[in-house]
Design a protein around this motif. Structure first.
Motif, PDB file in Angstrom:
ATOM      1  N   VAL A  14       0.839  -1.200   0.000  1.00 28.80           N
ATOM      2  CA  VAL A  14       0.000   0.000   0.000  1.00 28.80           C
ATOM      3  C   VAL A  14       0.875   1.252   0.000  1.00 28.80           C
ATOM      4  O   VAL A  14       0.618   2.213  -0.738  1.00 28.80           O
ATOM      5  N   GLY A  15       1.926   1.263   0.808  1.00 27.48           N
ATOM      6  CA  GLY A  15       2.844   2.408   0.842  1.00 27.48           C
ATOM      7  C   GLY A  15       3.544   2.617  -0.486  1.00 27.48           C
ATOM      8  O   GLY A  15       3.678   3.751  -0.967  1.00 27.48           O
ATOM      9  N   ALA A  18       1.125   4.094  -2.950  1.00 28.19           N
ATOM     10  CA  ALA A  18       0.889   5.519  -2.699  1.00 28.19           C
ATOM     11  C   ALA A  18       2.055   6.364  -3.214  1.00 28.19           C
ATOM     12  O   ALA A  18       1.850   7.421  -3.823  1.00 28.19           O
ATOM     13  N   ILE A  19       3.274   5.899  -2.991  1.00 23.57           N
ATOM     14  CA  ILE A  19       4.452   6.626  -3.485  1.00 23.57           C
ATOM     15  C   ILE A  19       4.471   6.634  -5.011  1.00 23.57           C
ATOM     16  O   ILE A  19       4.751   7.668  -5.630  1.00 23.57           O
ATOM     17  N   LEU A  21       1.905   6.382  -7.047  1.00 21.60           N
ATOM     18  CA  LEU A  21       0.818   7.246  -7.512  1.00 21.60           C
ATOM     19  C   LEU A  21       1.193   8.717  -7.378  1.00 21.60           C
ATOM     20  O   LEU A  21       0.935   9.520  -8.282  1.00 21.60           O
ATOM     21  N   ALA A  22       1.830   9.076  -6.276  1.00 22.36           N
ATOM     22  CA  ALA A  22       2.283  10.451  -6.097  1.00 22.36           C
ATOM     23  C   ALA A  22       3.332  10.816  -7.141  1.00 22.36           C
ATOM     24  O   ALA A  22       3.307  11.910  -7.717  1.00 22.36           O
ATOM     25  N   THR A  25       1.626  11.333 -10.512  1.00 22.05           N
ATOM     26  CA  THR A  25       0.877  12.590 -10.514  1.00 22.05           C
ATOM     27  C   THR A  25       1.804  13.784 -10.706  1.00 22.05           C
ATOM     28  O   THR A  25       1.543  14.672 -11.531  1.00 22.05           O
TER      29      THR A  25
END
Length: 142
Positions: A14-15, A18-19, A21-22, A25
């Motif tokens: 999950v971490g 998230a990294i 995806l950031a 973006t």
């Protein structure tokens, strides 16, 4: 004594997601900002070129073998405004000429401003950024 570890991989996955995806973006936003700045610079270049060609025949002086056109601030501004009005959509919002003029009567300088909006709005990117570019073109006979 054997200990089993359960569930330790899920928070890591999950971490990492998230990294990633950031990063995607921010990379998409940076690429979009760069491309929109280049589009705005193309508009400024075209406006400066149109403004550099805004002299009248009566404003041309001949000195020896040299033909020297003279630009006026009003003609430079009018030509730049007309070019930006005809340029059409660039992908950048609120495109406007901030300044257009001539310092030496032989070159036209145009400053164009626009607002960039990111393709993905989120916590990592601002809602909009004002982008300002400047271009100069010289009036010459060759």
């Amino acid at each position: 004594m054997s200990r089993r570890e359960e569930g330790a991989a899920v928070p890591l996955i999950v971490g990492l997601f998230a990294i990633a995806l950031a990063f995607i973006t921010v990379a998409a936003g940076a690429t979009s900002l760069h491309l929109d700045r280049l589009r705005l610079l193309s508009v400024a270049d075209g406006a400066a070129l149109a403004a550099a060609e805004s002299f009248r025949v009566a404003d041309v002086a001949v000195r020896g073998d040299e033909v020297i056109p003279t630009l006026t601030a009003g003609a430079v501004r009018a030509a730049a405004d007309a070019y930006v009005a005809e340029a059409g959509p660039t992908g950048v919002r609120q495109v406007a000429i901030v300044a257009a003029g001539t310092d030496d009567g032989r070159s036209a300088t145009v400053v164009v401003r626009g607002t960039w909006r990111p393709p993905l709005v989120g916590a990592f990117l601002p809602d909009g950024v004002v982008v300002t570019v400047e271009s100069t073109a010289a009036a010459r006979f060759r």
